[in-house]
Design a protein around this motif. Structure first.
Motif, PDB file in Angstrom:
ATOM      1  N   VAL A 166       0.834  -1.209   0.000  1.00 26.36           N
ATOM      2  CA  VAL A 166       0.000   0.000   0.000  1.00 26.36           C
ATOM      3  C   VAL A 166       0.871   1.263   0.000  1.00 26.36           C
ATOM      4  O   VAL A 166       0.464   2.322  -0.483  1.00 26.36           O
ATOM      5  CB  VAL A 166      -0.985  -0.003   1.203  1.00 26.36           C
ATOM      6  N   LEU A 167       2.108   1.133   0.494  1.00 24.86           N
ATOM      7  CA  LEU A 167       3.015   2.288   0.558  1.00 24.86           C
ATOM      8  C   LEU A 167       3.596   2.643  -0.810  1.00 24.86           C
ATOM      9  O   LEU A 167       4.213   3.690  -0.970  1.00 24.86           O
ATOM     10  CB  LEU A 167       4.148   2.017   1.554  1.00 24.86           C
ATOM     11  N   ASN A 168       3.415   1.741  -1.784  1.00 28.97           N
ATOM     12  CA  ASN A 168       3.931   2.003  -3.130  1.00 28.97           C
ATOM     13  C   ASN A 168       2.803   2.238  -4.134  1.00 28.97           C
ATOM     14  O   ASN A 168       3.008   2.129  -5.342  1.00 28.97           O
ATOM     15  CB  ASN A 168       4.789   0.822  -3.611  1.00 28.97           C
ATOM     16  N   THR A 169       1.617   2.551  -3.618  1.00 27.48           N
ATOM     17  CA  THR A 169       0.450   2.712  -4.483  1.00 27.48           C
ATOM     18  C   THR A 169       0.022   4.171  -4.495  1.00 27.48           C
ATOM     19  O   THR A 169      -0.018   4.815  -3.437  1.00 27.48           O
ATOM     20  CB  THR A 169      -0.706   1.835  -3.943  1.00 27.48           C
TER      21      THR A 169
ATOM     22  N   LEU B 164       1.300  10.005  -0.707  1.00 31.13           N
ATOM     23  CA  LEU B 164       0.066   9.928  -1.502  1.00 31.13           C
ATOM     24  C   LEU B 164       0.361   9.462  -2.922  1.00 31.13           C
ATOM     25  O   LEU B 164      -0.503   8.918  -3.600  1.00 31.13           O
ATOM     26  CB  LEU B 164      -0.645  11.289  -1.523  1.00 31.13           C
ATOM     27  N   ASP B 165       1.609   9.677  -3.356  1.00 30.76           N
ATOM     28  CA  ASP B 165       2.023   9.235  -4.688  1.00 30.76           C
ATOM     29  C   ASP B 165       2.703   7.871  -4.649  1.00 30.76           C
ATOM     30  O   ASP B 165       3.254   7.413  -5.655  1.00 30.76           O
ATOM     31  CB  ASP B 165       2.976  10.274  -5.306  1.00 30.76           C
ATOM     32  N   GLY B 166       2.703   7.226  -3.496  1.00 30.73           N
ATOM     33  CA  GLY B 166       3.319   5.899  -3.372  1.00 30.73           C
ATOM     34  C   GLY B 166       4.833   5.942  -3.346  1.00 30.73           C
ATOM     35  O   GLY B 166       5.506   4.981  -3.726  1.00 30.73           O
ATOM     36  N   VAL B 167       5.369   7.079  -2.895  1.00 34.07           N
ATOM     37  CA  VAL B 167       6.827   7.268  -2.894  1.00 34.07           C
ATOM     38  C   VAL B 167       7.346   7.299  -1.456  1.00 34.07           C
ATOM     39  O   VAL B 167       6.852   8.069  -0.628  1.00 34.07           O
ATOM     40  CB  VAL B 167       7.194   8.588  -3.616  1.00 34.07           C
TER      41      VAL B 167
END
Ligand code: NI
Length: 179
Positions: free
Chosen positions: A13-16, A135-138
């Protein structure tokens, strides 16, 4: 549940990339309350929705004793450069010197549904940029050079193995342990 579990490095979920918030209803406000609890608990000065597994574009923060929620944020202007040691609740125990724009203007919506424009400098600016990255998965690891990133990932993987091994040992030993 009074708090939210903060997702850790390795959780997809942290990369989405998250999608815009469309409704600010009671459930949303409650979620923000729970995120504040988790953030203060950690403790941290910002927490983005994906860090609690919610793929929506907003974050809670408390900068200089001024708590806020910023919804659907967009950076409209950025200038200068500022290097600062930066950490992340989803990458615990590691921090890295990262260069980011020093001052930004950001637009968004507050919890009352009002349009807001914030001018942010130095630490506040960095906090906002860091949360928008979520929020951008970065993750902040993506701001490192290849060598630094390899080292950091090696360290994070080693910690995860150690934690898993400890958990496994605890559960095996569980039945035999005396008080
Ligand atoms: Ni973070």
């Amino acid at each position: 549940m009074s708090s939210q579990r903060i997702r850790q490095y390795g959780d997809p979920v942290l990369n989405t990339k998250a999608s815009d918030v469309t409704d600010i209803d009671g459930k949303f406000v409650k979620l923000c309350d729970n995120m504040f609890v988790a953030m203060y608990d950690a403790p941290g000065i910002g927490l983005a929705a994906p860090q609690v597994g919610v793929q929506k574009r907003f974050f809670v923060y408390d900068y200089d004793d001024e708590p806020g929620v910023l919804i659907n944020p967009t950076v409209t202007e950025a200038d200068g450069e500022w290097a600062y040691e930066e950490g992340c609740l989803s990458v615990p125990g590691l921090s890295f010197e990262i260069v980011r724009p020093k001052r930004i203007f950001v637009t968004g919506i507050d919890l009352n549904g009002n349009d807001v424009t914030l001018e942010a400098d130095e630490l506040f600016s960095r906090l906002i940029q860091h949360e928008i990255d979520h929020l951008d998965g970065v993750l902040l690891l993506e701001h490192l050079d290849d060598d630094q990133r390899r080292e950091a990932i090696k360290e994070l993987n080693a910690r995860k193995l150690a934690a898993d091994a400890e958990r496994a040992q605890r559960s095996t030993a569980g039945g035999l342990q005396l008080p």
